[in-house]
Design an enzyme around this catalytic site. Structure first.
Site, PDB file in Angstrom:
ATOM      1  N   MET A   1       9.719 -40.719  24.337  1.00 18.63           N
ATOM      2  CA  MET A   1       9.703 -41.599  25.379  1.00 18.63           C
ATOM      3  C   MET A   1      10.628 -40.677  26.537  1.00 18.63           C
ATOM      4  SD  MET A   1       8.893 -44.715  25.834  1.00 18.63           S
ATOM      5  CE  MET A   1       7.969 -46.035  25.164  1.00 18.63           C
ATOM      6  N   CYS A   2      10.414 -41.376  27.795  1.00 21.95           N
ATOM      7  CA  CYS A   2      10.824 -40.737  28.907  1.00 21.95           C
ATOM      8  C   CYS A   2      12.176 -40.853  28.967  1.00 21.95           C
ATOM      9  CB  CYS A   2       9.950 -41.247  30.280  1.00 21.95           C
ATOM     10  SG  CYS A   2       8.371 -41.248  30.149  1.00 21.95           S
ATOM     11  N   ARG A   3      12.832 -40.353  29.941  1.00 16.99           N
ATOM     12  CA  ARG A   3      14.136 -40.484  30.546  1.00 16.99           C
ATOM     13  C   ARG A   3      14.455 -40.137  31.859  1.00 16.99           C
ATOM     14  NH1 ARG A   3      17.356 -38.487  26.596  1.00 16.99           N
ATOM     15  NH2 ARG A   3      15.602 -38.404  25.119  1.00 16.99           N
ATOM     16  N   ARG A  36      19.377 -40.218  21.858  1.00 16.64           N
ATOM     17  CA  ARG A  36      18.129 -40.554  21.705  1.00 16.64           C
ATOM     18  C   ARG A  36      17.312 -39.726  21.148  1.00 16.64           C
ATOM     19  NH1 ARG A  36      15.495 -42.941  26.889  1.00 16.64           N
ATOM     20  NH2 ARG A  36      16.696 -44.873  27.223  1.00 16.64           N
ATOM     21  N   ASN A 122      11.662 -46.234  32.772  1.00 11.69           N
ATOM     22  CA  ASN A 122      11.904 -45.802  31.104  1.00 11.69           C
ATOM     23  C   ASN A 122      11.548 -46.601  30.526  1.00 11.69           C
ATOM     24  OD1 ASN A 122      14.705 -44.878  29.374  1.00 11.69           O
ATOM     25  ND2 ASN A 122      12.385 -44.105  29.123  1.00 11.69           N
TER      26      ASN A 122
END
Length: 341
Positions: A1-3, A36, A122
């Site tokens: 996933m993005c951040r 994460r 996000n």
């Protein structure tokens, strides 16, 4: 996933001190996250973007942000390293991507921009394919044509633009950006309800006009924890030990620097405070930091014990939160202003 990471300061920061030099910068988090860990996509290698505003306004250049994006992994882009050593800005957005919705392309890299505005996301909008046409139907022709990629995030930005009185304005009141953000979340929740979507959407959004910043840590659930979001503030952010070890120093009560990040940029626990789930964070032009509850059907009051027992499994499974049983209690502000959707 993005951040993502956000920097706003009274003085411009050299981008390298934010993006490349810290040993736990957002670039290093992209392949070596400590808090994460997405077991499905452990590396955020599907492109990156950085956006910034000029330190000094130039009439010829205009007031819109400059954005640099690439589809290569952020840690392997020599142009990013070169630029980061030569650019300073008082307001910076940085984003690294792991694709969930949308193809690998420059058009799908955050931040997105329109006029003076810049936006990042996000998380993920659940069942987006079921509500995309409904969302597009609510956009004006001008805003509809803003969308160049095929992500849920850019469509959410277009929806936010449609909630502004004039998205082409030269200036925006902080309250106007706050209300547009609230209206965007409310609309997305309505679309999901109409489509019968029961999976929660993770909506960590952020928008800025170069003066104010509005960010959310939000999930459309009363029982689940949202994707992580932290903030840090102080007077200086600098390297105190070789090897990229940075910390936030606070010499007095002034807030010269405010940062918001999906994951802390330092290993100094005292530097960072966790933003509550289903709260909005606002940085005003005068560097005031406000954390405001978003009151809707998914809001749980801090006085309710359930607010400390939201389930982390949903966000953790998507690599958006460290798996833990419960949040460390955070004392709410006395008589906080509540925003209702």
């Amino acid at each position: 996933m993005c951040r993502f990471v956000i920097y706003k300061g009274t003085s411009p920061v050299q981008l390298s001190h934010l993006l490349t030099r810290p040993c736990h910068s957002i670039i290093n988090q992209a392949f070596d996250s400590r808090l994460r860990l997405d077991h499905r996509r452990p590396i955020n290698g599907d492109g990156f973007g950085v956006g910034w505003y000029d330190s000094v306004h130039d009439e010829e250049l205009g007031s819109q942000p400059c954005i640099f994006t690439a589809v290569t992994p952020a840690w392997n882009n020599i142009n990013l390293i070169r630029l980061a050593e030569k650019i300073k800005s008082p307001l910076v957005f940085g984003h690294v991507r792991a694709t969930t919705t949308g193809s690998l392309s420059l058009d799908n890299c955050h931040p997105f921009a329109y006029g003076k505005l810049m936006f990042m996301h996000n998380g993920g909008i659940a069942g987006f394919h079921l509500i995309k046409r409904r969302l597009q139907a609510d956009l004006s022709d001008d805003v509809f044509n803003v969308v160049q990629g095929n992500t849920d995030s850019e469509c959410a930005f277009a929806l936010l633009l449609s909630k502004l009185p004039d998205p082409k304005a030269n200036s925006f009141a902080t309250r106007t950006l706050q209300q547009a953000m609230l209206d965007t979340i409310a609309a997305l929740n309505l679309y999901a309800e109409e489509a019968g979507i029961t999976e929660p959407s993770l909506m960590n959004f952020c928008v800025t006009d170069g003066e104010s910043v509005v960010a959310t840590r939000y999930i459309s659930s009363r029982h689940d924890e949202a994707a992580s979001l932290w903030f840090s503030s102080g007077t200086t952010f600098s390297e105190y030990a070789q090897g990229g070890h940075y910390r936030m120093a606070k010499a007095d009560k002034r807030e010269n620097i405010i940062m918001i990040a999906s994951e802390p940029l330092t290993f100094e626990k005292a530097d960072w405070m966790e933003i509550r789930t289903n709260n909005m964070v606002v940085i005003t032009p005068k560097m005031n930091l406000l954390q405001i509850p978003i009151v809707d059907k998914f809001y749980v009051s801090p006085s309710d014990p359930a607010s400390l027992n939201r389930d982390t499994d949903f966000a953790a499974a998507k690599g958006l939160l460290s798996p833990r049983k419960a949040l460390v209690p955070v004392q709410p502000r006395e008589n906080p202003t509540q925003l209702s959707i």
